[in-house]
Enzyme design. Structure first.
Site: not given
Length: 385
Positions: A264, A354, A356
């Protein structure tokens, strides 16, 4: 910028955009006044993770899903120590949450943390307006004695813009801390916190990585004091054009050839470190359903996004940079925005979204394995040298 007090859901509220468009509804969360950049998120779930994502600092988030708060709030899903959004906009908030992990309602959580919101407005019309006109400054005003619309609009137009905002140090940790590896420790990573989400070091810890999370102001000496096998640059809020310090630190890491991974904001930092420019998107990418193609494999992933800026790099060629050849590794299939970069001559890569992915999806989790493989390759080469 928020002022608030506790209030009831029948209290009137008004949302005012900087172009003069106005929506009237009811207070949701705290009663008061707040300002920020109006953006919309297309996720149908994961509102706790959205609210606590530091990348939303100084943004008023409009939820496109009509029903919000159905599963209440628990103590396990927050991505940071607090709610970061400047304001919250929903159409139909849940009256009674229902989930076995719920500890309190979303309305209660917003009130407890002083987050001013509004409900009962046509969020579809608001989203369409933002898509056509672009993200813009907004104010939410609630209470029984509201100013006239002219006064509210004037206050909105006096609020700071997101372009030119340097915000990462405001949300990052002030003190370094360590997330230990789960199971056998295989690698050590220095993670520069520009607004990191809690799930990110956890994903690395799951892969045997001991993560040293460092403040956004960390120096090159701070990074290498932990003797890292790799260096990570996190997500975060604000305009990447202001991030001169992280860019300088990243260039030093690239010079040393240490394996590097950014997500990001970290992707935008890598873009700047390589000599590319950045620019503000019209309304950004936010939500958990964005299609991205990994150009190295051809695979299309459904991914989680939260970014209003992007890297300006050529999609159709390999670029020469001060650190060797670089190429765009990932691209958004909705609008061809750059979603990833990788160096061909040094061990460094990044993605704009993202991986995660709390609260999902998990299509991009392989990127943490790619980072682990990169560190392992460099370690093996060092042992053979």
């Amino acid at each position: 910028m928020t002022t608030s007090t506790r209030g009831a859901t029948k209290v009137p509220a008004v949302l005012v955009l900087e172009d003069g468009r106005t929506f009237r509804g009811r207070a949701y969360g705290s009663v008061g006044v707040t300002f920020g950049e109006a953006v919309f998120s297309t996720g149908m779930t994961g509102y706790q993770e959205t609210l606590t994502d530091p990348s939303y600092h100084r943004q008023v988030v409009v939820m496109t899903a009509p029903h919000v708060g159905n599963t209440g709030v628990n103590d396990e899903d927050p991505e940071s120590r607090r709610i970061w959004v400047a304001g919250y906009v929903v159409r139909d908030p849940a009256r009674v949450p229902s989930n076995w992990r719920s500890r309190r309602s979303l309305d209660e959580e917003l009130r407890d943390q002083g987050v001013v919101g509004i409900s009962g407005i046509d969020t579809r019309a608001l989203t369409r307006h933002l898509r056509e006109r672009g993200a813009m400054r907004v104010g939410i005003f609630s209470g029984n004695a509201l100013p006239d619309e002219g006064t509210m609009l004037a206050e909105v137009r006096q609020a700071p813009e997101m372009a030119g905002a340097d915000l990462s140090a405001e949300v990052a940790t002030k003190e370094a801390y360590v997330v230990p590896a789960i199971g056998e420790k295989k690698f050590t990573v220095a993670a520069v916190d520009l607004g990191i989400k809690g799930m990110t070091p956890h994903r690395m810890a799951e892969r045997g990585i001991e993560v040293h999370v460092l403040p956004a102001t960390a120096s090159v000496e701070d990074v290498y004091a932990v003797q890292p096998d790799g260096v990570f640059f996190s997500n975060g809020p604000g305009d990447p054009a202001t991030a001169d310090h992280p860019v300088a630190v990243m260039r030093a890491v690239l010079e040393r050839g240490t394996p590097l991974f950014g997500i990001c904001f970290g992707n935008q930092i890598l873009g700047r470190a390589l000599g590319f420019g950045t620019y503000k998107l019209k309304y950004g990418h936010r939500g958990i359903n964005q299609p991205v193609q990994d150009r190295t494999t051809g695979k299309v992933e459904v991914t989680a996004h939260n970014h209003g800026f992007a890297v300006d790099a050529p999609l159709d060629k390999v670029s020469e940079t001060p650190y060797g050849r670089a190429e765009v590794s990932h691209v958004c299939l909705n609008d061809q925005v750059v979603e990833g970069l990788r160096l061909l001559d040094r061990p460094a890569f990044s993605v704009q979204y993202h991986p995660e992915a709390a609260a999902g999806p998990h299509d991009a989790a392989y990127l943490f394995d790619r980072f682990t493989s990169l560190m392992n390759t460099v370690r093996m080469e060092g042992q053979r040298a």
